[in-house]
Design a protein around this motif. Sequence first.
Motif, PDB file in Angstrom:
ATOM      1  N   GLU A 526      13.452   2.988 -16.164  1.00 46.12           N
ATOM      2  CA  GLU A 526      12.258   1.986 -15.954  1.00 46.12           C
ATOM      3  C   GLU A 526      12.390   0.985 -14.782  1.00 46.12           C
ATOM      4  O   GLU A 526      11.812   0.118 -14.313  1.00 46.12           O
ATOM      5  CB  GLU A 526      11.800   1.609 -17.390  1.00 46.12           C
ATOM      6  N   GLU A 527      13.876   0.963 -14.576  1.00 45.85           N
ATOM      7  CA  GLU A 527      14.467   0.133 -13.785  1.00 45.85           C
ATOM      8  C   GLU A 527      14.361   0.738 -12.288  1.00 45.85           C
ATOM      9  O   GLU A 527      14.851  -0.023 -11.285  1.00 45.85           O
ATOM     10  CB  GLU A 527      15.810  -0.469 -14.104  1.00 45.85           C
ATOM     11  N   VAL A 528      14.039   1.939 -12.140  1.00 44.38           N
ATOM     12  CA  VAL A 528      14.138   2.761 -10.895  1.00 44.38           C
ATOM     13  C   VAL A 528      12.933   3.117 -10.341  1.00 44.38           C
ATOM     14  O   VAL A 528      12.000   3.335 -11.085  1.00 44.38           O
ATOM     15  CB  VAL A 528      14.880   4.000 -11.096  1.00 44.38           C
ATOM     16  N   ILE A 529      12.563   2.636  -9.157  1.00 42.38           N
ATOM     17  CA  ILE A 529      11.312   2.981  -8.384  1.00 42.38           C
ATOM     18  C   ILE A 529      11.723   4.133  -7.316  1.00 42.38           C
ATOM     19  O   ILE A 529      12.525   3.825  -6.353  1.00 42.38           O
ATOM     20  CB  ILE A 529      10.881   1.723  -7.479  1.00 42.38           C
ATOM     21  N   MET A 530      10.885   5.255  -7.439  1.00 44.33           N
ATOM     22  CA  MET A 530      11.157   6.467  -6.515  1.00 44.33           C
ATOM     23  C   MET A 530      10.368   6.344  -5.392  1.00 44.33           C
ATOM     24  O   MET A 530       9.301   5.506  -5.304  1.00 44.33           O
ATOM     25  CB  MET A 530      11.108   7.683  -7.543  1.00 44.33           C
ATOM     26  N   PRO A 531      10.586   7.111  -4.327  1.00 45.15           N
ATOM     27  CA  PRO A 531       9.944   7.245  -3.101  1.00 45.15           C
ATOM     28  C   PRO A 531       8.584   7.600  -3.608  1.00 45.15           C
ATOM     29  O   PRO A 531       7.527   6.961  -2.784  1.00 45.15           O
ATOM     30  CB  PRO A 531      10.681   8.137  -2.379  1.00 45.15           C
ATOM     31  N   ARG A 532       8.222   8.415  -4.243  1.00 48.13           N
ATOM     32  CA  ARG A 532       6.797   8.851  -4.383  1.00 48.13           C
ATOM     33  C   ARG A 532       6.194   7.797  -5.116  1.00 48.13           C
ATOM     34  O   ARG A 532       4.872   7.673  -5.200  1.00 48.13           O
ATOM     35  CB  ARG A 532       6.930  10.127  -5.349  1.00 48.13           C
ATOM     36  N   ASP A 533       6.621   6.827  -5.995  1.00 46.47           N
ATOM     37  CA  ASP A 533       6.117   5.555  -6.648  1.00 46.47           C
ATOM     38  C   ASP A 533       5.494   4.665  -5.499  1.00 46.47           C
ATOM     39  O   ASP A 533       4.490   4.271  -5.435  1.00 46.47           O
ATOM     40  CB  ASP A 533       7.162   4.879  -7.615  1.00 46.47           C
ATOM     41  N   ILE A 534       6.548   4.516  -4.511  1.00 56.63           N
ATOM     42  CA  ILE A 534       5.893   3.737  -3.419  1.00 56.63           C
ATOM     43  C   ILE A 534       4.734   4.366  -2.556  1.00 56.63           C
ATOM     44  O   ILE A 534       3.889   3.667  -2.473  1.00 56.63           O
ATOM     45  CB  ILE A 534       7.165   3.285  -2.413  1.00 56.63           C
ATOM     46  N   LEU A 535       4.768   5.631  -2.444  1.00 53.56           N
ATOM     47  CA  LEU A 535       3.825   6.245  -1.190  1.00 53.56           C
ATOM     48  C   LEU A 535       2.737   6.310  -2.163  1.00 53.56           C
ATOM     49  O   LEU A 535       1.329   6.292  -1.528  1.00 53.56           O
ATOM     50  CB  LEU A 535       4.453   7.630  -1.142  1.00 53.56           C
ATOM     51  N   ASN A 536       2.584   6.767  -3.522  1.00 53.92           N
ATOM     52  CA  ASN A 536       1.270   6.826  -4.431  1.00 53.92           C
ATOM     53  C   ASN A 536       0.851   5.504  -4.390  1.00 53.92           C
ATOM     54  O   ASN A 536      -0.283   5.062  -4.285  1.00 53.92           O
ATOM     55  CB  ASN A 536       1.790   7.220  -5.585  1.00 53.92           C
ATOM     56  N   ALA A 537       1.703   4.224  -4.585  1.00 55.81           N
ATOM     57  CA  ALA A 537       1.049   2.755  -4.655  1.00 55.81           C
ATOM     58  C   ALA A 537       0.406   2.465  -3.196  1.00 55.81           C
ATOM     59  O   ALA A 537      -0.662   1.857  -3.213  1.00 55.81           O
ATOM     60  CB  ALA A 537       2.044   2.015  -5.056  1.00 55.81           C
ATOM     61  N   MET A 538       1.196   2.805  -2.098  1.00 57.29           N
ATOM     62  CA  MET A 538       0.523   2.365  -0.882  1.00 57.29           C
ATOM     63  C   MET A 538      -0.814   3.085  -0.650  1.00 57.29           C
ATOM     64  O   MET A 538      -1.730   2.400  -0.136  1.00 57.29           O
ATOM     65  CB  MET A 538       1.431   2.992   0.195  1.00 57.29           C
ATOM     66  N   ALA A 539      -0.928   4.419  -1.081  1.00 65.53           N
ATOM     67  CA  ALA A 539      -2.226   5.186  -0.686  1.00 65.53           C
ATOM     68  C   ALA A 539      -3.204   4.639  -1.437  1.00 65.53           C
ATOM     69  O   ALA A 539      -4.432   4.645  -1.221  1.00 65.53           O
ATOM     70  CB  ALA A 539      -1.929   6.646  -1.145  1.00 65.53           C
ATOM     71  N   GLU A 540      -2.977   4.275  -2.883  1.00 67.89           N
ATOM     72  CA  GLU A 540      -3.795   3.925  -3.748  1.00 67.89           C
ATOM     73  C   GLU A 540      -4.463   2.702  -3.662  1.00 67.89           C
ATOM     74  O   GLU A 540      -5.605   2.206  -3.555  1.00 67.89           O
ATOM     75  CB  GLU A 540      -3.360   3.981  -5.359  1.00 67.89           C
ATOM     76  N   GLY A 541      -3.679   1.656  -2.849  1.00 73.72           N
ATOM     77  CA  GLY A 541      -3.933   0.522  -2.642  1.00 73.72           C
ATOM     78  C   GLY A 541      -4.997   0.182  -1.475  1.00 73.72           C
ATOM     79  O   GLY A 541      -5.570  -0.618  -1.259  1.00 73.72           O
ATOM     80  N   LEU A 542      -5.082   1.288  -0.579  1.00 69.37           N
ATOM     81  CA  LEU A 542      -5.914   1.127   0.808  1.00 69.37           C
ATOM     82  C   LEU A 542      -7.261   0.892   0.364  1.00 69.37           C
ATOM     83  O   LEU A 542      -7.862   0.267   1.251  1.00 69.37           O
ATOM     84  CB  LEU A 542      -5.715   2.715   1.480  1.00 69.37           C
ATOM     85  N   SER A 543      -7.998   1.456  -0.766  1.00 69.55           N
ATOM     86  CA  SER A 543      -9.143   1.213  -1.073  1.00 69.55           C
ATOM     87  C   SER A 543      -9.738  -0.036  -1.169  1.00 69.55           C
ATOM     88  O   SER A 543     -10.780  -0.643  -1.241  1.00 69.55           O
ATOM     89  CB  SER A 543      -9.627   2.153  -2.138  1.00 69.55           C
ATOM     90  N   ASP A 544      -8.654  -1.080  -1.842  1.00 70.53           N
ATOM     91  CA  ASP A 544      -8.837  -2.313  -2.284  1.00 70.53           C
ATOM     92  C   ASP A 544      -8.456  -3.325  -1.142  1.00 70.53           C
ATOM     93  O   ASP A 544      -8.604  -4.627  -1.203  1.00 70.53           O
ATOM     94  CB  ASP A 544      -8.102  -2.447  -3.761  1.00 70.53           C
ATOM     95  N   ALA A 545      -7.808  -2.802   0.072  1.00 70.92           N
ATOM     96  CA  ALA A 545      -7.206  -3.802   0.885  1.00 70.92           C
ATOM     97  C   ALA A 545      -8.398  -3.974   1.735  1.00 70.92           C
ATOM     98  O   ALA A 545      -9.008  -3.066   2.561  1.00 70.92           O
ATOM     99  CB  ALA A 545      -6.108  -3.202   1.629  1.00 70.92           C
ATOM    100  N   PRO A 546      -8.976  -5.411   1.959  1.00 68.64           N
ATOM    101  CA  PRO A 546      -9.817  -5.494   2.855  1.00 68.64           C
ATOM    102  C   PRO A 546      -9.495  -5.653   4.604  1.00 68.64           C
ATOM    103  O   PRO A 546     -10.340  -5.612   5.243  1.00 68.64           O
ATOM    104  CB  PRO A 546     -10.183  -7.084   2.589  1.00 68.64           C
ATOM    105  N   VAL A 547      -8.253  -5.485   4.487  1.00 68.35           N
ATOM    106  CA  VAL A 547      -7.688  -5.418   6.183  1.00 68.35           C
ATOM    107  C   VAL A 547      -8.041  -4.056   6.891  1.00 68.35           C
ATOM    108  O   VAL A 547      -8.033  -4.083   7.996  1.00 68.35           O
ATOM    109  CB  VAL A 547      -6.399  -5.849   6.015  1.00 68.35           C
ATOM    110  N   PHE A 548      -8.475  -3.120   5.952  1.00 69.09           N
ATOM    111  CA  PHE A 548      -8.648  -1.886   6.425  1.00 69.09           C
ATOM    112  C   PHE A 548     -10.142  -1.319   6.525  1.00 69.09           C
ATOM    113  O   PHE A 548     -10.766  -1.665   5.556  1.00 69.09           O
ATOM    114  CB  PHE A 548      -7.739  -0.733   5.585  1.00 69.09           C
ATOM    115  N   SER A 549     -10.540  -0.734   7.425  1.00 64.85           N
ATOM    116  CA  SER A 549     -11.838  -0.177   7.528  1.00 64.85           C
ATOM    117  C   SER A 549     -11.986   1.050   6.766  1.00 64.85           C
ATOM    118  O   SER A 549     -10.917   1.793   6.427  1.00 64.85           O
ATOM    119  CB  SER A 549     -12.321  -0.031   8.862  1.00 64.85           C
TER     120      SER A 549
END
Length: 755
Positions: A526-549
């Motif tokens: 639970e103390e390890v963050i994997m590459p796929r965790d970061i990539l998934n989080a970055m992609a999922e957060g796009l929809s809520d980030a007002p900086v992107f069209s």
Amino acid sequence: MEDADRELRETYEEPKGLATFVEEAFENPTVAAHASKYLLEAIESMGTRTVIEEGEEKERYRFFDDPANDGEHAILGNTEVLNAFVDDLRSIAAERGKAEKIIWFDGPTATGKSELKRCLVNGLREFSKTEAGRRYTMEWNVASASGGRSLSYGEGGAATDEENWYASPVQSNPLTVFPPAVREEILAEINARVDDHIDVRVDSDLDPFSREAYEFLEEQYRRTGEDDLFSAITDPSHLRVKNYVVDVGQGIGVLHSEDSGPPKERLVGSWMRGMLQELDSRGRKNPQAFSYDGVLSQGNGLLTIVEDAAQHADLLQKLLNVPDEQTVKLDKGIQMDIDTQLVIISNPDLEAQLNQHADAGGADPLKALKRRLDRRRFKYLTNLSLEAELIRRELTNETDVWRAESYDELEGLIREPLRVRVRSDGDGVAERELAPHAVEAAALYSVVTRLDGDDVPAGLDLVDKATLFDRGYLLDGDDRLDKDDFEFDDDAADGEEGIPVTYTRDGIADLLNDESDRAHAEYPVEEVIMPRDILNAMAEGLSDAPVFSTAERTEYENRLVPVKNHIFQRQEADVLDAMMREKRVDEETVEEYVEHVYAWATDETVENDRGERVGPDALKMKVFETEHLGRFGPESYAADHAASPAVEEFRRNKVITALNRHAWQSRDEDFEVGDIDPKEIPIIKTVLANYDWDDVRRVYEDFDPDQWADPPSDTETAALKAETIDNMVELFGYSPASAELTSQHVMSQVSYKWD
């Protein structure tokens, strides 16, 4: 305490007389240099280093690595832009044009523009502390002159001597005190000794504050009939030269976005109304009653920076004539000469303001301003290694600038894990690990969103383009493909848009602070963050980030899959290397094979174990090619181990060609096969450094990837897993937990196609 005392002793000098200063200027012209020349010399004083950006070698000034501040505010990337800035300074300093230009740095947010300001301040401050970079101005004392009038704000008085010394409030060059004709003679002597072909020039006159002191002293000594009037005025009892450390407010003026007030107040300062009645100003405003706290006053003598210039667009038009005339008015009757390099910094919103009347053509009221702006555009980083370095900086207190001797070394820095201390349940502190390749994944995805996809050559994708930009070449099987082998559009919009580092940083920070339970097996995963965790989080957060069209979100989501595939290949390579570590061929065996192939192709001999010269050993070459390279089977050789035509073609095209290339590059020397590093032969590098699952199958006949998660004891799979986990920890910096998770992820993809 001793260190602090020593540093101050080395930084500050005792005040000196004007004559002593002139003699020092003869020995070291930099001490009298005008603003642009001094700034140029400060940048060049720290030398350069070679970097690779966008796949090309470039010389970068170390000044912009912020070495004076241990790299804390280093500007990563944008080397071409910074080099162009230095070229501008060189032209301005040498009076070869651009003197009327205002240098404008613009670009999207989080591209390093604010770091530029801090880097300039830090570098100039530290250079001014050195013997070679001392900076000087004047200070006056008129209290001891007849008449008793003082320069102090308020009533005069002799008081103690030090209390009556007042420095030029705008860091005026001490040479400005000399009459123009004499000054020219001094400058001619100084410039006869400069070694960079850029003459020192001092075109300004005394600042108003110093002029007031000079004229008062002149009047007093004229009344007494003094013959040597200039010597009396500049006597060390009235005028002395002091060195100062360059900083914001002393040689560097910075106008921040939040600074307010009328344009003139922001530019040069303001009158202190209550003082005007107390000072003898001979029927006019007295320059002693001026604050001199405007950006031009503070930056006089070196550098003026307008930060977030869109907030001061009204001020920019007031600056139009400052570069041309090098003069600004305090009041209708009082003007001040300025020697400063003007730099403005802005986001793209300033460009929108400047273009609001673009349709008016010749009637555009901002046309004169736009003509004077020399634009240098900062872009998002398009180098994977630089972005990985920047992400690590954003998440930690790391400030060291990466200086790898080779790309292999740089690749190791990119893949490194990152361990960050975070708060855990209660008031405790826990350590969370960003697994190897996690920062790399975030950096690669960010870079891929910033690249222009329209000029990607057929057969390549954006990950390949990112690799070419960072490493300069691709490996395609046995072949090395250099960036120059492809045609990329020079006008491509690389780095113009994309995911900013602040978005990436915040997304990773959220994962680091996430206390959700992801426990697995006996490891605290639970103390390890994997590459796929970061990539998934970055992609999922796009929809809520007002900086992107909406269009940007869709485009960036579509670019995720090739990044995931590439990172998986990197993890897979780690697992394979760890599994095959004990089976790796040693360098001596590689060198022996290369030597025998070279002798075979050139009908030469080799030295055997007894020191005898014999022909190349066909069996040794066969064993290496079948067992280590895995290129051919026994059927490719005759009974006497003689090579088939296919093997012969392989040796000539893949091994001998590389040797001949090295011989050609070393044609000025006596070439011997032993001189070449086997790693320089592409086929040796690609095959021996990159194992595949056929190699694993051949070496470990009883291995079963389906059993990897929980292998039965006393099986080859169990032994191989334990060995692999240990090797991943030792070779690549994995923790046992991240090695477990990574190897399981790789085996889950391998097992379904194993049979």
